[in-house]
Design a protein around this motif. Sequence first.
Motif, PDB file in Angstrom:
ATOM      1  N   THR A  22      93.174  39.409  40.639  1.00 53.12           N
ATOM      2  CA  THR A  22      92.703  38.480  41.667  1.00 53.12           C
ATOM      3  C   THR A  22      91.651  39.148  42.546  1.00 53.12           C
ATOM      4  N   ASP A  23      91.897  40.385  42.948  1.00 54.79           N
ATOM      5  CA  ASP A  23      90.921  41.118  43.763  1.00 54.79           C
ATOM      6  C   ASP A  23      89.597  41.277  43.024  1.00 54.79           C
ATOM      7  N   LEU A  24      89.673  41.639  41.742  1.00 51.15           N
ATOM      8  CA  LEU A  24      88.455  41.812  40.944  1.00 51.15           C
ATOM      9  C   LEU A  24      87.679  40.490  40.887  1.00 51.15           C
ATOM     10  N   TYR A  25      88.368  39.399  40.552  1.00 49.53           N
ATOM     11  CA  TYR A  25      87.702  38.100  40.450  1.00 49.53           C
ATOM     12  C   TYR A  25      87.123  37.673  41.799  1.00 49.53           C
ATOM     13  N   ASN A  26      87.876  37.896  42.877  1.00 50.87           N
ATOM     14  CA  ASN A  26      87.392  37.494  44.200  1.00 50.87           C
ATOM     15  C   ASN A  26      86.110  38.212  44.585  1.00 50.87           C
ATOM     16  N   HIS A  27      85.914  39.432  44.106  1.00 52.34           N
ATOM     17  CA  HIS A  27      84.627  40.108  44.343  1.00 52.34           C
ATOM     18  C   HIS A  27      83.487  39.243  43.808  1.00 52.34           C
ATOM     19  N   TYR A  28      83.646  38.733  42.600  1.00 52.87           N
ATOM     20  CA  TYR A  28      82.599  37.913  41.989  1.00 52.87           C
ATOM     21  C   TYR A  28      82.469  36.560  42.677  1.00 52.87           C
ATOM     22  N   VAL A  67      93.820  55.012  31.932  1.00 51.40           N
ATOM     23  CA  VAL A  67      95.095  55.514  31.423  1.00 51.40           C
ATOM     24  C   VAL A  67      95.826  56.311  32.503  1.00 51.40           C
ATOM     25  N   ASP A  68      95.106  57.146  33.249  1.00 48.23           N
ATOM     26  CA  ASP A  68      95.778  58.021  34.215  1.00 48.23           C
ATOM     27  C   ASP A  68      96.291  57.270  35.439  1.00 48.23           C
ATOM     28  N   SER A  69      95.546  56.299  35.949  1.00 48.16           N
ATOM     29  CA  SER A  69      95.913  55.630  37.203  1.00 48.16           C
ATOM     30  C   SER A  69      96.347  54.181  37.042  1.00 48.16           C
ATOM     31  N   GLN A  70      96.121  53.607  35.869  1.00 45.37           N
ATOM     32  CA  GLN A  70      96.338  52.177  35.612  1.00 45.37           C
ATOM     33  C   GLN A  70      95.443  51.281  36.469  1.00 45.37           C
ATOM     34  N   GLU A  71      94.392  51.853  37.074  1.00 45.98           N
ATOM     35  CA  GLU A  71      93.409  51.064  37.816  1.00 45.98           C
ATOM     36  C   GLU A  71      92.758  50.063  36.867  1.00 45.98           C
ATOM     37  N   ILE A  72      92.689  48.806  37.270  1.00 48.95           N
ATOM     38  CA  ILE A  72      92.082  47.756  36.452  1.00 48.95           C
ATOM     39  C   ILE A  72      90.566  47.902  36.512  1.00 48.95           C
ATOM     40  N   LEU A  73      89.947  48.076  35.333  1.00 47.79           N
ATOM     41  CA  LEU A  73      88.497  48.263  35.240  1.00 47.79           C
ATOM     42  C   LEU A  73      87.780  47.000  34.775  1.00 47.79           C
ATOM     43  N   VAL A  93      84.876  32.015  26.348  1.00 50.24           N
ATOM     44  CA  VAL A  93      85.234  33.402  26.623  1.00 50.24           C
ATOM     45  C   VAL A  93      84.448  33.908  27.815  1.00 50.24           C
ATOM     46  N   THR A  94      85.040  34.884  28.479  1.00 47.14           N
ATOM     47  CA  THR A  94      84.377  35.489  29.624  1.00 47.14           C
ATOM     48  C   THR A  94      84.878  36.913  29.785  1.00 47.14           C
ATOM     49  N   VAL A  95      84.071  37.714  30.450  1.00 47.26           N
ATOM     50  CA  VAL A  95      84.445  39.097  30.730  1.00 47.26           C
ATOM     51  C   VAL A  95      83.986  39.437  32.145  1.00 47.26           C
ATOM     52  N   TYR A  96      84.846  40.138  32.878  1.00 47.44           N
ATOM     53  CA  TYR A  96      84.531  40.615  34.220  1.00 47.44           C
ATOM     54  C   TYR A  96      84.826  42.103  34.266  1.00 47.44           C
ATOM     55  N   VAL A  97      83.873  42.879  34.757  1.00 50.40           N
ATOM     56  CA  VAL A  97      84.032  44.325  34.884  1.00 50.40           C
ATOM     57  C   VAL A  97      84.080  44.659  36.369  1.00 50.40           C
ATOM     58  N   ALA A  98      84.988  45.549  36.736  1.00 47.65           N
ATOM     59  CA  ALA A  98      85.165  45.914  38.143  1.00 47.65           C
ATOM     60  C   ALA A  98      83.874  46.488  38.719  1.00 47.65           C
ATOM     61  N   PRO A  99      83.607  46.211  39.997  1.00 45.41           N
ATOM     62  CA  PRO A  99      82.439  46.815  40.651  1.00 45.41           C
ATOM     63  C   PRO A  99      82.513  48.336  40.504  1.00 45.41           C
ATOM     64  N   GLY A 100      81.427  48.938  40.142  1.00 50.67           N
ATOM     65  CA  GLY A 100      81.390  50.385  39.962  1.00 50.67           C
ATOM     66  C   GLY A 100      81.779  50.847  38.570  1.00 50.67           C
ATOM     67  N   ALA A 101      82.282  49.943  37.732  1.00 47.07           N
ATOM     68  CA  ALA A 101      82.687  50.333  36.374  1.00 47.07           C
ATOM     69  C   ALA A 101      81.684  49.853  35.330  1.00 47.07           C
ATOM     70  N   ILE A 106      82.952  49.162  29.198  1.00 44.05           N
ATOM     71  CA  ILE A 106      84.210  48.448  29.443  1.00 44.05           C
ATOM     72  C   ILE A 106      84.144  47.041  28.848  1.00 44.05           C
ATOM     73  N   GLY A 107      83.044  46.329  29.085  1.00 42.31           N
ATOM     74  CA  GLY A 107      82.884  44.985  28.542  1.00 42.31           C
ATOM     75  C   GLY A 107      82.956  44.983  27.022  1.00 42.31           C
ATOM     76  N   THR A 108      82.348  45.967  26.402  1.00 43.56           N
ATOM     77  CA  THR A 108      82.370  46.084  24.942  1.00 43.56           C
ATOM     78  C   THR A 108      83.797  46.315  24.445  1.00 43.56           C
ATOM     79  N   LEU A 109      84.531  47.219  25.080  1.00 47.99           N
ATOM     80  CA  LEU A 109      85.925  47.470  24.693  1.00 47.99           C
ATOM     81  C   LEU A 109      86.766  46.200  24.833  1.00 47.99           C
ATOM     82  N   LEU A 110      86.562  45.484  25.923  1.00 44.41           N
ATOM     83  CA  LEU A 110      87.334  44.267  26.161  1.00 44.41           C
ATOM     84  C   LEU A 110      87.041  43.196  25.121  1.00 44.41           C
ATOM     85  N   TYR A 111      85.740  42.951  24.853  1.00 39.95           N
ATOM     86  CA  TYR A 111      85.406  41.916  23.876  1.00 39.95           C
ATOM     87  C   TYR A 111      85.858  42.299  22.477  1.00 39.95           C
ATOM     88  N   LYS A 112      85.759  43.589  22.125  1.00 34.74           N
ATOM     89  CA  LYS A 112      86.238  44.006  20.806  1.00 34.74           C
ATOM     90  C   LYS A 112      87.724  43.702  20.670  1.00 34.74           C
TER      91      LYS A 112
END
Length: 172
Positions: A22-28, A67-73, A93-101, A106-112
């Motif tokens: 929700t926080d990630l989406y709200n940024h956008y 992997v180390d922090s489980q931070e959503i990217l 389909v849609t993809v959202y990448v965290a600000p700064g990531a 990341i988008g490529t990994l997600l879509y794959k």
Amino acid sequence: MSSERTEVQVRPGVESDLEALTDLYNHYVRETAITFDTAAFTPEERRPWLLSHPEDGPYRLKVAAAVDSQEILGYATSSPYRAKPAYATSVEVTVYVAPGAGGRGIGTLLYKALFDALAGEDLHRAYAGIARPNEASTRLHERFGFRYVGTYREVGRKFGRYWDVAWYEKDL
């Protein structure tokens, strides 16, 4: 934000991700015209969206987490294209990448991961709408075989101006 060498895991989204997603989406919502939502959501308001993307079936939610922090990217989804029954074999389909990531693949990994998960489903086409301008999103979609099919001119109004949306499609 984590270093660029952070190992990333892509997995199905789960309810414990709701606040971070929700926080990630709200940024956008607040900062960009990438989404045409105009008011930020609470996690409780976003819960039905999360629950509409189970671990199987044509409507998926894939999450990229450090992997180390489980931070959503970032995250990617496939959702119903339209509500009428004849559209059942089409998804948006849609993809959202965290600000700064951004710029880290990341988008490529997600879509794959998303398209691999959808490969066994009874789906014919995927559609993506890209608010203009957004060259990074255009490049990502073209890399995955999407082809441009047209533009809705000035279809959305946000931040006191009108925005075009270019539409892309991909065979599944």
